[in-house]
Enzyme design. Structure first.
Site, PDB file in Angstrom:
ATOM      1  N   LEU A 116       0.812  -1.215   0.000  1.00 44.68           N
ATOM      2  CA  LEU A 116       0.000   0.000   0.000  1.00 44.68           C
ATOM      3  C   LEU A 116       0.849   1.270   0.000  1.00 44.68           C
ATOM      4  O   LEU A 116       1.950   1.301   0.564  1.00 44.68           O
ATOM      5  CB  LEU A 116      -0.925   0.021   1.218  1.00 44.68           C
ATOM      6  CG  LEU A 116      -2.005  -1.068   1.277  1.00 44.68           C
ATOM      7  CD1 LEU A 116      -2.858  -0.892   2.526  1.00 44.68           C
ATOM      8  CD2 LEU A 116      -2.874  -1.062   0.032  1.00 44.68           C
TER       9      LEU A 116
ATOM     10  N   HIS B  41      11.062   0.336   0.641  1.00 45.78           N
ATOM     11  CA  HIS B  41      10.806  -1.069   0.318  1.00 45.78           C
ATOM     12  C   HIS B  41      12.090  -1.811  -0.042  1.00 45.78           C
ATOM     13  O   HIS B  41      12.267  -2.969   0.346  1.00 45.78           O
ATOM     14  CB  HIS B  41       9.835  -1.167  -0.870  1.00 45.78           C
ATOM     15  CG  HIS B  41       8.458  -0.717  -0.555  1.00 45.78           C
ATOM     16  ND1 HIS B  41       7.474  -1.569  -0.098  1.00 45.78           N
ATOM     17  CD2 HIS B  41       7.881   0.507  -0.624  1.00 45.78           C
ATOM     18  CE1 HIS B  41       6.353  -0.898   0.089  1.00 45.78           C
ATOM     19  NE2 HIS B  41       6.580   0.362  -0.222  1.00 45.78           N
TER      20      HIS B  41
END
Length: 205
Positions: A109, A120
């Site tokens: 998300l 990430h």
């Protein structure tokens, strides 16, 4: 002028003078070294570097190709790529998160109202590893985040053997991460990107 184009950390950095032709005329060449936000068109190059870097170690990638495209469409301004003569050699991809700690949902998300930048993945091409590029790219990324008015802190999760690397980059460990991927367990780490008024005032942001 867009806000991103005004940020000094994304301007091309020339590490060597332009080459000249035998006749003395300057040839047009790509920048020796350039940092810029990634676009969806960079997704395949990103995935190729990531796949080689992670599959051999953990058997899986933090982001698959469709997820890379997903984030580079939603929030390209939270990515940073290092290009040498037009070739991607290292990158970071992030998205926004709106909770104190990461959860399983943070893997996929992007929360536009969030103030935490979830990093990430950071990966470096195999041909240029062991040159300090990961540390340099992370430093530039954190400096860049300080120019974004909505960013308050950076969050990431990593395997325990990577904690010393991120600690040297200025991250502090928050403890075990709630997120798991298969049999892998992670440590959650954070880095504040606010409270550096002097640095921002003198950075050209």
């Amino acid at each position: 002028m867009s806000a991103l184009s005004a940020l000094p950390f994304l301007k091309p950095v020339h590490l060597r003078p332009p080459r000249s032709s035998p006749g003395g005329q300057r040839r047009h060449t790509l920048p020796a070294s350039e940092f810029r936000c990634l676009s969806p068109e960079d997704a395949v190059s990103v995935f190729e570097i990531e796949r080689e870097a992670f599959i051999s170690v953990s058997g899986d990638c933090p982001l698959h190709l469709d997820e890379i495209r997903h984030f580079l469409n939603l929030c390209p301004e939270l990515s940073l790529g290092w290009f040498e003569e037009g070739r991607l050699v290292a990158f970071i991809i992030g998205s926004l998160w709106d909770q104190e700690r990461l959860s399983q949902a943070a893997l996929t998300l992007h929360k536009p109202q969030g103030s935490a930048v979830h990093i990430h993945v950071l990966a470096v091409h195999r041909t240029v590893r062991q040159q300090g590029k990961g540390s340099i790219l992370m430093w530039r990324y954190l400096q860049y985040l300080r120019c974004l008015p909505f960013a308050r802190r950076a969050l990431l999760m990593c395997e325990p053997f990577l904690v010393p690397f991120y600690h040297k980059c200025g991250f502090e460990a928050l403890g075990p991460c709630e997120v798991t991927v298969g049999d892998l367990a992670f440590v959650e780490m954070q880095h504040p990107v606010r409270g550096h008024a002097f640095m921002r005032r003198n950075s050209g942001c």
